[in-house]
Design a protein around this motif. Structure first.
Motif, PDB file in Angstrom:
ATOM      1  N   SER A 171       0.821  -1.219   0.000  1.00  0.00           N
ATOM      2  CA  SER A 171       0.000   0.000   0.000  1.00  0.00           C
ATOM      3  C   SER A 171       0.848   1.259   0.000  1.00  0.00           C
ATOM      4  O   SER A 171       0.312   2.368  -0.039  1.00  0.00           O
ATOM      5  CB  SER A 171      -0.921   0.016   1.230  1.00  0.00           C
ATOM      6  OG  SER A 171      -0.146   0.002   2.426  1.00  0.00           O
ATOM      7  N   THR A 172       2.183   1.085   0.021  1.00  0.00           N
ATOM      8  CA  THR A 172       3.079   2.238   0.144  1.00  0.00           C
ATOM      9  C   THR A 172       3.706   2.654  -1.172  1.00  0.00           C
ATOM     10  O   THR A 172       4.537   3.562  -1.196  1.00  0.00           O
ATOM     11  CB  THR A 172       4.200   1.911   1.148  1.00  0.00           C
ATOM     12  OG1 THR A 172       4.870   0.716   0.724  1.00  0.00           O
ATOM     13  CG2 THR A 172       3.630   1.713   2.540  1.00  0.00           C
ATOM     14  N   ALA A 173       3.353   1.997  -2.269  1.00  0.00           N
ATOM     15  CA  ALA A 173       3.944   2.324  -3.566  1.00  0.00           C
ATOM     16  C   ALA A 173       2.943   2.005  -4.663  1.00  0.00           C
ATOM     17  O   ALA A 173       2.049   1.164  -4.469  1.00  0.00           O
ATOM     18  CB  ALA A 173       5.238   1.531  -3.777  1.00  0.00           C
ATOM     19  N   PRO A 174       3.059   2.655  -5.833  1.00  0.00           N
ATOM     20  CA  PRO A 174       2.170   2.321  -6.949  1.00  0.00           C
ATOM     21  C   PRO A 174       2.344   0.864  -7.362  1.00  0.00           C
ATOM     22  O   PRO A 174       3.421   0.289  -7.213  1.00  0.00           O
ATOM     23  CB  PRO A 174       2.640   3.269  -8.075  1.00  0.00           C
ATOM     24  CG  PRO A 174       3.373   4.360  -7.375  1.00  0.00           C
ATOM     25  CD  PRO A 174       3.997   3.747  -6.174  1.00  0.00           C
ATOM     26  N   PRO A 175       1.313   0.240  -7.871  1.00  0.00           N
ATOM     27  CA  PRO A 175       1.413  -1.166  -8.284  1.00  0.00           C
ATOM     28  C   PRO A 175       2.359  -1.350  -9.457  1.00  0.00           C
ATOM     29  O   PRO A 175       2.596  -0.417 -10.248  1.00  0.00           O
ATOM     30  CB  PRO A 175      -0.033  -1.540  -8.670  1.00  0.00           C
ATOM     31  CG  PRO A 175      -0.675  -0.234  -8.997  1.00  0.00           C
ATOM     32  CD  PRO A 175      -0.034   0.775  -8.078  1.00  0.00           C
ATOM     33  N   ILE A 176       2.920  -2.543  -9.532  1.00  0.00           N
ATOM     34  CA  ILE A 176       3.800  -2.885 -10.664  1.00  0.00           C
ATOM     35  C   ILE A 176       2.914  -3.291 -11.828  1.00  0.00           C
ATOM     36  O   ILE A 176       2.061  -4.164 -11.697  1.00  0.00           O
ATOM     37  CB  ILE A 176       4.740  -4.041 -10.275  1.00  0.00           C
ATOM     38  CG1 ILE A 176       5.588  -3.674  -9.071  1.00  0.00           C
ATOM     39  CG2 ILE A 176       5.631  -4.414 -11.464  1.00  0.00           C
ATOM     40  CD1 ILE A 176       6.411  -4.828  -8.511  1.00  0.00           C
ATOM     41  N   ARG A 177       3.140  -2.670 -12.957  1.00  0.00           N
ATOM     42  CA  ARG A 177       2.328  -2.927 -14.149  1.00  0.00           C
ATOM     43  C   ARG A 177       3.054  -3.891 -15.058  1.00  0.00           C
ATOM     44  O   ARG A 177       4.182  -3.664 -15.454  1.00  0.00           O
ATOM     45  CB  ARG A 177       2.036  -1.612 -14.898  1.00  0.00           C
ATOM     46  CG  ARG A 177       1.143  -0.642 -14.153  1.00  0.00           C
ATOM     47  CD  ARG A 177       1.099   0.706 -14.865  1.00  0.00           C
ATOM     48  NE  ARG A 177       0.716   0.570 -16.262  1.00  0.00           N
ATOM     49  CZ  ARG A 177      -0.538   0.577 -16.707  1.00  0.00           C
ATOM     50  NH1 ARG A 177      -1.545   0.710 -15.845  1.00  0.00           N
ATOM     51  NH2 ARG A 177      -0.814   0.460 -17.988  1.00  0.00           N
ATOM     52  N   ILE A 178       2.378  -4.957 -15.412  1.00  0.00           N
ATOM     53  CA  ILE A 178       3.009  -5.958 -16.263  1.00  0.00           C
ATOM     54  C   ILE A 178       3.150  -5.466 -17.699  1.00  0.00           C
ATOM     55  O   ILE A 178       4.066  -5.848 -18.419  1.00  0.00           O
ATOM     56  CB  ILE A 178       2.224  -7.288 -16.234  1.00  0.00           C
ATOM     57  CG1 ILE A 178       3.061  -8.391 -16.892  1.00  0.00           C
ATOM     58  CG2 ILE A 178       0.865  -7.149 -16.910  1.00  0.00           C
ATOM     59  CD1 ILE A 178       2.497  -9.778 -16.695  1.00  0.00           C
TER      60      ILE A 178
END
Length: 417
Positions: A407-414
């Protein structure tokens, strides 16, 4: 995202994920390991030493936990020092639970989620212990099994989510673990592993390179040991050679022991088995290649007419799935972890682990009628693409689970890798 990977033998099961994250860019990657000789571009390596190791005279039932506690405390101290020097605090920790390295990270960073890799849980039934009647379990085996499981049991309370590669491995663990685990393989790069009808490899004692036109039988294991059926393979050689006088057997693997007990023979298990089969084998047609570079290993499997994979009920080898991706015709041990990947007559052929005569007969049939078995390899590759391919199947699932925890960083986008 800031990711901390923890594995004493870097990169371990995280090889493909780490490489993909590096290629994607934009992430801060740190790998905590006992190995200082492995370097991955784009990844900062932090080397730790166990704070304590058990003495030779340590109580056997407590030895595993004593070693795990020493590794865990050494690991957490190394990262405490690294944070003080660099300010690095991860958004998530991914690590192997088997050696205790993760055991104390919640005490250092209570709010940092941990995704733990659970590899194996020791039981008296259904696994390697007591499987081989030639090596029956000792009277104290149940106590040692339970003692070995102290570390994963502790880590069940430490991690926020567990990861296990296969359903067979998951089912080794008590049912109380299952709700906090997801099942997904580490991933095989099937895009880089394909059939190659033109594959060739030169062997020193031969005047010509081996190719698909030769009758090549391959056996691959990290080490040639009982756990991976080396003794069964050796006992099958006389009948294979008697029926197929042009067949060459390529044996790939080291002479050490990864799992189970060592042979008492001065030449190790290889020496023991060579003595057992003796002059019933034409040794000029058996090639012990040791450990070979990965590119050579792939070429050898690509030119193999019949690839043999033997294992007691234990963790499935990457080499089996890689051979499937390269469309090898596989004869494998009919044990539960193998049946999860291979269906007899569909994606490969299965034989009783303890029946070298049946193994030899099945190998001989494949060598004699390769065209009739060609579809097995194509269907094996399709199975890998469906369930084990890193890019299309495994990576999306692993990223989904990572993103769900952080919840502390933007999600990793595949789609940006």
């Amino acid at each position: 995202m800031k990711l901390l990977f923890v594995h004493q033998n870097m990169p371990g099961q995280y090889r493909e994920l780490v490489k993909w994250l590096v290629a994607q860019g934009g992430h801060e990657l740190v790998f905590l390991s006992q190995r200082g000789d492995v370097k991955i571009a784009g990844v900062r390596t932090v080397v730790y030493a166990p704070f304590h190791t058990p003495a030779k005279e340590a109580f056997g039932l407590a030895r595993d936990w004593e070693a795990a506690a020493g590794a865990g405390f050494g690991a957490v101290q190394a990262m405490q020092k690294y944070e003080a020097e660099t300010g690095f605090r991860p958004d998530i920790i991914l690590g192997h639970t088997g050696w205790g390295e993760l055991s104390f990270f919640k005490d250092l960073w209570p709010d940092v989620p941990i995704l733990g890799f659970f590899e194996y849980y020791y039981n008296m039934e259904g696994g390697m212990v007591g499987f081989d009647p030639e090596q029956p379990a000792g009277a104290h085996a149940p106590y040692f099994n339970r003692a070995r499981n102290v570390v994963p049991c502790l880590n069940r309370e430490v991690v926020d989510l567990g990861h296990v590669p296969t359903y067979w491995q998951r089912d080794r663990f008590p049912a109380s673990f299952h709700d906090m685990m997801y099942v997904c393989h580490d991933g095989i790069r099937a895009d880089r592993l394909q059939a190659n009808p033109d594959a060739q490899i030169a062997l020193g004692r031969l005047g010509h390179p081996l190719s698909r036109g030769d009758e090549v039988v391959t056996y691959v294991a990290r080490n040639m040991e009982r756990a991976r059926g080396f003794h069964i393979m050796m006992r099958a050689l006389p009948e294979i050679q008697a029926a197929r006088p042009n067949a060459r057997i390529l044996m790939i693997g080291g002479n050490e022991v990864s799992y189970g007990r060592e042979s008492d023979h001065p030449g190790g298990l290889r020496g023991e088995m060579e003595a057992e089969v003796g002059d019933r084998v034409d040794w000029s047609r058996v090639h012990f290649l040791g450990r070979v570079p990965y590119g050579d290993l792939c070429r050898i499997i690509q030119l193999s007419r019949c690839h043999v994979y033997l294992t007691m009920p234990f963790v499935l080898s990457w080499s089996l799935l890689e051979a499937m991706a390269m469309e090898a015709t596989i004869v494998a041990a009919d044990v539960a972890p193998v049946r999860e990947a291979i269906t007899h007559g569909d994606t490969g052929l299965l034989v009783d682990f303890f029946d070298p005569e049946a193994l030899a007969a099945q190998v001989v049939e494949v060598l004699a009628r390769p065209a009739e078995h060609a579809e097995l390899g194509a269907r094996a590759r399709a199975r890998v693409l469906r369930d084990y391919d890193f890019l299309t199947r495994c990576l999306p699932e692993h990223l989904r689970q990572i993103n769900r925890l952080v919840s502390t960083a933007p999600p990793i986008r595949i789609d940006s890798g």
